[in-house]
Structure formats: C-alpha cells, structure tokens
Design a protein around this motif. Structure first.
Motif, PDB file in Angstrom:
ATOM      1  N   GLU A  35      36.669 -96.762  53.950  1.00 34.86           N
ATOM      2  CA  GLU A  35      35.933 -97.659  54.835  1.00 34.86           C
ATOM      3  C   GLU A  35      36.809 -98.787  55.371  1.00 34.86           C
ATOM      4  N   ASP A  36      37.956 -99.018  54.761  1.00 35.55           N
ATOM      5  CA  ASP A  36      38.894-100.030  55.246  1.00 35.55           C
ATOM      6  C   ASP A  36      39.967 -99.297  56.037  1.00 35.55           C
ATOM      7  N   SER A  37      39.852 -99.327  57.344  1.00 38.68           N
ATOM      8  CA  SER A  37      40.750 -98.548  58.195  1.00 38.68           C
ATOM      9  C   SER A  37      42.199 -99.025  58.122  1.00 38.68           C
ATOM     10  N   LYS A  38      42.441-100.222  57.596  1.00 37.82           N
ATOM     11  CA  LYS A  38      43.800-100.746  57.483  1.00 37.82           C
ATOM     12  C   LYS A  38      44.511-100.231  56.237  1.00 37.82           C
ATOM     13  N   ALA A  39      43.764 -99.725  55.278  1.00 35.61           N
ATOM     14  CA  ALA A  39      44.347 -99.282  54.012  1.00 35.61           C
ATOM     15  C   ALA A  39      45.053 -97.941  54.191  1.00 35.61           C
ATOM     16  N   GLY A  40      46.280 -97.872  53.748  1.00 39.63           N
ATOM     17  CA  GLY A  40      47.025 -96.624  53.781  1.00 39.63           C
ATOM     18  C   GLY A  40      46.741 -95.789  52.545  1.00 39.63           C
ATOM     19  N   ASP A  41      47.416 -94.657  52.466  1.00 46.95           N
ATOM     20  CA  ASP A  41      47.200 -93.740  51.345  1.00 46.95           C
ATOM     21  C   ASP A  41      47.477 -94.394  49.997  1.00 46.95           C
ATOM     22  N   ARG A  42      48.534 -95.188  49.901  1.00 49.11           N
ATOM     23  CA  ARG A  42      48.864 -95.811  48.608  1.00 49.11           C
ATOM     24  C   ARG A  42      47.766 -96.760  48.157  1.00 49.11           C
ATOM     25  N   ALA A  43      47.279 -97.596  49.067  1.00 50.19           N
ATOM     26  CA  ALA A  43      46.199 -98.518  48.713  1.00 50.19           C
ATOM     27  C   ALA A  43      44.937 -97.748  48.352  1.00 50.19           C
ATOM     28  N   ARG A  44      44.638 -96.680  49.097  1.00 55.82           N
ATOM     29  CA  ARG A  44      43.450 -95.880  48.778  1.00 55.82           C
ATOM     30  C   ARG A  44      43.590 -95.201  47.430  1.00 55.82           C
ATOM     31  N   LEU A  45      44.787 -94.685  47.127  1.00 51.96           N
ATOM     32  CA  LEU A  45      44.989 -94.031  45.831  1.00 51.96           C
ATOM     33  C   LEU A  45      44.828 -95.025  44.683  1.00 51.96           C
ATOM     34  N   ALA A  46      45.410 -96.218  44.802  1.00 55.34           N
ATOM     35  CA  ALA A  46      45.278 -97.228  43.748  1.00 55.34           C
ATOM     36  C   ALA A  46      43.815 -97.623  43.568  1.00 55.34           C
ATOM     37  N   ALA A  47      43.121 -97.853  44.675  1.00 55.02           N
ATOM     38  CA  ALA A  47      41.703 -98.231  44.600  1.00 55.02           C
ATOM     39  C   ALA A  47      40.880 -97.104  43.985  1.00 55.02           C
ATOM     40  N   THR A  48      41.222 -95.873  44.321  1.00 51.80           N
ATOM     41  CA  THR A  48      40.479 -94.725  43.788  1.00 51.80           C
ATOM     42  C   THR A  48      40.696 -94.583  42.292  1.00 51.80           C
ATOM     43  N   VAL A  49      41.925 -94.755  41.831  1.00 46.01           N
ATOM     44  CA  VAL A  49      42.195 -94.692  40.389  1.00 46.01           C
ATOM     45  C   VAL A  49      41.329 -95.721  39.666  1.00 46.01           C
ATOM     46  N   ARG A  50      41.334 -96.954  40.163  1.00 47.94           N
ATOM     47  CA  ARG A  50      40.537 -98.002  39.508  1.00 47.94           C
ATOM     48  C   ARG A  50      39.048 -97.683  39.570  1.00 47.94           C
ATOM     49  N   ALA A  51      38.565 -97.266  40.744  1.00 45.00           N
ATOM     50  CA  ALA A  51      37.132 -96.980  40.878  1.00 45.00           C
ATOM     51  C   ALA A  51      36.712 -95.823  39.978  1.00 45.00           C
ATOM     52  N   LEU A  52      37.528 -94.784  39.891  1.00 42.27           N
ATOM     53  CA  LEU A  52      37.180 -93.648  39.035  1.00 42.27           C
ATOM     54  C   LEU A  52      37.178 -94.052  37.562  1.00 42.27           C
ATOM     55  N   LEU A  53      38.134 -94.882  37.167  1.00 43.88           N
ATOM     56  CA  LEU A  53      38.148 -95.319  35.767  1.00 43.88           C
ATOM     57  C   LEU A  53      36.935 -96.177  35.430  1.00 43.88           C
ATOM     58  N   TRP A  54      36.389 -96.902  36.405  1.00 40.86           N
ATOM     59  CA  TRP A  54      35.158 -97.658  36.153  1.00 40.86           C
ATOM     60  C   TRP A  54      33.988 -96.730  35.865  1.00 40.86           C
ATOM     61  N   HIS A  55      34.050 -95.495  36.361  1.00 40.10           N
ATOM     62  CA  HIS A  55      32.952 -94.541  36.172  1.00 40.10           C
ATOM     63  C   HIS A  55      33.108 -93.730  34.898  1.00 40.10           C
ATOM     64  N   ARG A  56      34.071 -94.047  34.099  1.00 39.75           N
ATOM     65  CA  ARG A  56      34.284 -93.348  32.840  1.00 39.75           C
ATOM     66  C   ARG A  56      34.053 -94.319  31.685  1.00 39.75           C
ATOM     67  N   ARG A  57      33.836 -93.766  30.514  1.00 40.82           N
ATOM     68  CA  ARG A  57      33.801 -94.605  29.325  1.00 40.82           C
ATOM     69  C   ARG A  57      35.162 -95.290  29.193  1.00 40.82           C
ATOM     70  N   PRO A  58      35.216 -96.456  28.566  1.00 43.15           N
ATOM     71  CA  PRO A  58      36.492 -97.178  28.479  1.00 43.15           C
ATOM     72  C   PRO A  58      37.636 -96.358  27.886  1.00 43.15           C
ATOM     73  N   GLU A  59      37.346 -95.456  26.975  1.00 37.96           N
ATOM     74  CA  GLU A  59      38.407 -94.671  26.345  1.00 37.96           C
ATOM     75  C   GLU A  59      38.738 -93.381  27.099  1.00 37.96           C
ATOM     76  N   SER A  60      38.013 -93.081  28.173  1.00 35.40           N
ATOM     77  CA  SER A  60      38.219 -91.836  28.923  1.00 35.40           C
ATOM     78  C   SER A  60      39.386 -91.938  29.889  1.00 35.40           C
ATOM     79  N   THR A  61      39.807 -90.785  30.374  1.00 37.40           N
ATOM     80  CA  THR A  61      40.943 -90.703  31.285  1.00 37.40           C
ATOM     81  C   THR A  61      40.572 -89.935  32.547  1.00 37.40           C
ATOM     82  N   ILE A  62      41.445 -90.059  33.546  1.00 36.87           N
ATOM     83  CA  ILE A  62      41.339 -89.248  34.755  1.00 36.87           C
ATOM     84  C   ILE A  62      42.701 -88.623  35.013  1.00 36.87           C
ATOM     85  N   CYS A  63      42.718 -87.660  35.899  1.00 36.95           N
ATOM     86  CA  CYS A  63      43.959 -87.022  36.319  1.00 36.95           C
ATOM     87  C   CYS A  63      44.387 -87.637  37.654  1.00 36.95           C
ATOM     88  N   PRO A  64      45.679 -87.805  37.896  1.00 33.28           N
ATOM     89  CA  PRO A  64      46.097 -88.291  39.209  1.00 33.28           C
ATOM     90  C   PRO A  64      45.557 -87.428  40.353  1.00 33.28           C
TER      91      PRO A  64
END
Length: 132
Positions: A35-64
C-alpha cells in the motif's frame, strides 16, 4: 498457502485500524501489502518479516520464502537472495535471529533452509522502526 499469507496481513491491517495498535505495526502491514507505493522490495520484505512474526506465537518461526511469496507473488523465487539479505540486516540489528535445525546461525554463511524468529531486540510493544 500463497493466498493465506496476504490474507493474514490484510486481517492485521484491519485489526490494527480497529484496535489502535502501534503505528509501527500498522505501517508494517501497509508496507507488506504494497500500500506504500514508495517502498521498494527490501522495505516490503523487512515489513513482511515483522508482520508475519507478529502473527505467530513468540517462540514460532517463519521461512524467508514466506516473505518473498508475499512480496513477489508468483515470482517469489527471484526474491530469495534479497529476502536472505534483508533477514541478515534484521539479524544484525537484533530484530530477528536466524536458525537452522534449532541453532542460531549467521544467514550469510548458512547453506540450505533457515528459519527466522523474534530476536533479542524484538519490541513486544511493536515500536519497531518500519523503515529499518
């Protein structure tokens, strides 16, 4: 699975608006969803990692690749090197840790699949700088 991840982010975005959660979490969801048209792939990837980790239990993991799928859609494989580079930056600043077979590793030297988890500087209040 590719559709489930963006749907979870859409739910995060809507719930953040309704619950008056932290602006950083709301911004991460917006950036991850593109939704932020100024954000490039790197910013989107970092934001996505953080957002996905918020949707997991604190001890859970995600894959890149989870983050790459959100940002890259059908072309997600082309973003895997960048996703690992972004994860390396997030690990350097302590936002996340990178694990392989349950052990913390340096993603720049780890070969094969890795998992990402909340790191020692993960902010439980969600005040993480969305542009970091």
């Amino acid at each position: 699975m590719e559709e489930a991840i963006p749907e979870a982010l859409r739910r995060e975005l809507m719930s953040e608006r309704e619950t008056a959660a932290t602006p950083a979490r709301l911004q991460d969801a917006r950036v991850a969803l593109g939704e932020d048209s100024k954000a490039g792939d790197r910013a989107r990837l970092a934001a996505t990692v953080r957002a996905l980790l918020w949707h997991r239990r604190p001890e859970s993991t995600i894959c890149p690749s989870d983050a790459a799928r959100v940002v890259g859609g059908e072309s997600w494989r082309e973003l895997m090197d960048v996703a690992r580079e972004v994860a390396a930056g997030l690990a350097r600043d302590g936002t996340i840790v990178v694990r392989q077979r349950g052990e913390d590793v340096d993603i720049t030297t780890a070969a094969g699949p890795v998992r990402l988890a909340r790191g020692p500087k993960w902010d439980p209040a969600g005040r993480i700088d969305p542009l970091a």
